[in-house]
Design an enzyme around this catalytic site. Sequence first.
Site, PDB file in Angstrom:
ATOM      1  N   PRO A  60     -31.292  22.119  45.772  1.00 57.27           N
ATOM      2  CA  PRO A  60     -30.737  21.239  44.751  1.00 57.27           C
ATOM      3  C   PRO A  60     -29.315  21.576  44.340  1.00 57.27           C
ATOM      4  CG  PRO A  60     -32.418  22.676  43.828  1.00 57.27           C
ATOM      5  CD  PRO A  60     -32.499  22.819  45.313  1.00 57.27           C
ATOM      6  N   ASN A  61     -28.547  20.516  44.173  1.00 58.49           N
ATOM      7  CA  ASN A  61     -27.166  20.552  43.675  1.00 58.49           C
ATOM      8  C   ASN A  61     -26.150  21.081  44.694  1.00 58.49           C
ATOM      9  OD1 ASN A  61     -27.874  19.583  41.013  1.00 58.49           O
ATOM     10  ND2 ASN A  61     -28.834  21.575  40.711  1.00 58.49           N
TER      11      ASN A  61
ATOM     12  N   TYR B 108     -18.572  28.441  42.654  1.00 54.74           N
ATOM     13  CA  TYR B 108     -19.015  28.168  44.020  1.00 54.74           C
ATOM     14  C   TYR B 108     -17.889  27.854  45.001  1.00 54.74           C
ATOM     15  CZ  TYR B 108     -23.510  27.990  41.636  1.00 54.74           C
ATOM     16  OH  TYR B 108     -24.612  28.317  40.894  1.00 54.74           O
TER      17      TYR B 108
ATOM     18  N   GLU C 158     -32.336  34.594  53.235  1.00 55.98           N
ATOM     19  CA  GLU C 158     -31.981  33.940  51.966  1.00 55.98           C
ATOM     20  C   GLU C 158     -30.472  34.083  51.744  1.00 55.98           C
ATOM     21  OE1 GLU C 158     -33.879  35.819  48.648  1.00 55.98           O
ATOM     22  OE2 GLU C 158     -32.887  34.535  47.180  1.00 55.98           O
TER      23      GLU C 158
ATOM     24  N   ASN D  59     -30.767  28.470  51.355  1.00 57.29           N
ATOM     25  CA  ASN D  59     -30.220  28.587  50.008  1.00 57.29           C
ATOM     26  C   ASN D  59     -31.009  27.598  49.164  1.00 57.29           C
ATOM     27  OD1 ASN D  59     -28.888  28.624  47.592  1.00 57.29           O
ATOM     28  ND2 ASN D  59     -26.828  28.450  48.459  1.00 57.29           N
TER      29      ASN D  59
ATOM     30  N   ARG E  57     -18.634  21.053  42.385  1.00 57.73           N
ATOM     31  CA  ARG E  57     -19.532  21.647  41.395  1.00 57.73           C
ATOM     32  C   ARG E  57     -19.034  23.035  41.000  1.00 57.73           C
ATOM     33  NH1 ARG E  57     -25.260  24.475  42.935  1.00 57.73           N
ATOM     34  NH2 ARG E  57     -25.890  24.942  40.792  1.00 57.73           N
TER      35      ARG E  57
ATOM     36  N   HIS F  69     -27.085  33.010  49.119  1.00 59.70           N
ATOM     37  CA  HIS F  69     -26.485  32.422  47.914  1.00 59.70           C
ATOM     38  C   HIS F  69     -24.983  32.605  48.005  1.00 59.70           C
ATOM     39  CE1 HIS F  69     -30.390  31.994  46.138  1.00 59.70           C
ATOM     40  NE2 HIS F  69     -30.650  33.217  46.577  1.00 59.70           N
TER      41      HIS F  69
ATOM     42  N   ARG G  50     -24.979  37.658  37.682  1.00 63.34           N
ATOM     43  CA  ARG G  50     -24.970  36.486  36.784  1.00 63.34           C
ATOM     44  C   ARG G  50     -26.092  36.607  35.739  1.00 63.34           C
ATOM     45  NH1 ARG G  50     -24.530  31.177  40.232  1.00 63.34           N
ATOM     46  NH2 ARG G  50     -24.030  30.367  38.154  1.00 63.34           N
TER      47      ARG G  50
ATOM     48  N   ALA H 182     -31.453  26.621  42.551  1.00 61.02           N
ATOM     49  CA  ALA H 182     -32.216  27.079  41.385  1.00 61.02           C
ATOM     50  C   ALA H 182     -33.707  27.245  41.670  1.00 61.02           C
ATOM     51  CB  ALA H 182     -32.002  26.123  40.217  1.00 61.02           C
TER      52      ALA H 182
HETATM   53  C1  DQA Z   1     -26.994  29.501  44.200  1.00 58.84           C
HETATM   54  C2  DQA Z   1     -27.326  30.395  43.000  1.00 58.84           C
HETATM   55  C3  DQA Z   1     -28.420  29.772  42.146  1.00 58.84           C
HETATM   56  O1  DQA Z   1     -28.699  30.596  41.019  1.00 58.84           O
HETATM   57  C4  DQA Z   1     -27.981  28.416  41.633  1.00 58.84           C
HETATM   58  O2  DQA Z   1     -29.011  27.805  40.893  1.00 58.84           O
HETATM   59  C5  DQA Z   1     -27.488  27.529  42.727  1.00 58.84           C
HETATM   60  C6  DQA Z   1     -26.623  28.095  43.759  1.00 58.84           C
HETATM   61  C7  DQA Z   1     -25.810  30.064  45.013  1.00 58.84           C
HETATM   62  O3  DQA Z   1     -25.631  29.636  46.144  1.00 58.84           O
HETATM   63  O4  DQA Z   1     -25.054  30.901  44.508  1.00 58.84           O
HETATM   64  O5  DQA Z   1     -27.726  26.330  42.724  1.00 58.84           O
HETATM   65  O6  DQA Z   1     -28.125  29.441  45.053  1.00 58.84           O
END
Ligand code: DQA
Length: 149
Positions: free
Chosen positions: A10-11, A23, A98, A74, A18, A100, A107, A77
């Site tokens: 998501p996102n 990011y 995994e 990735n 964003r 990020h 964070r 959230a």
């Molecule tokens: C994320 C880190 C997550 O905490 C966050 O909710 C994201 C992006 C990252 O790529 O740093 O959506 O996965």
Amino acid sequence: MLKTLILNGPNLNLLGTRQPEVYGSTTLEMVEDLCRTHGSSIGFEVTCFQSNLEGALIDAIHSAKGEQDGLILNAGAYTHTSIALMDAIASVELPVVEVHLSNIHAREDFRHVSYIAKVAIGQICGFGPQGYTLALDALSAHLKNRQAQ
Ligand code: DQA
């Protein structure tokens, strides 16, 4: 040729616009191009998929069984909340790296918990888009080590 699926949750479709201070300014399309280019240079056929829906990510993980040699995920959230994604990974028995973009451990406290980490072969975070190419290298090394055993 080895096959891997790069899954973004998501996102992450909004990458580039964003919260660029967190990011960066690289778009998801650029990240996926980087993955395809780097992947093919180390012998991977890379497929990319992004969804904002937990169920769609779970379906993609299920479909990867028998089709892919490993996954790069990735989960956004959902990383911090989704027992369902964790169970999906455990069910397909594929190696998962995994990723990020941000350093989740530097964070907010709620980002320090990862359900994905419990079933992943490892976690790469804090290196921005390069984290995905590092993940491809890590998956490649893991699969080669496994073949050699
Ligand atoms: C994320 C880190 C997550 O905490 C966050 O909710 C994201 C992006 C990252 O790529 O740093 O959506 O996965």
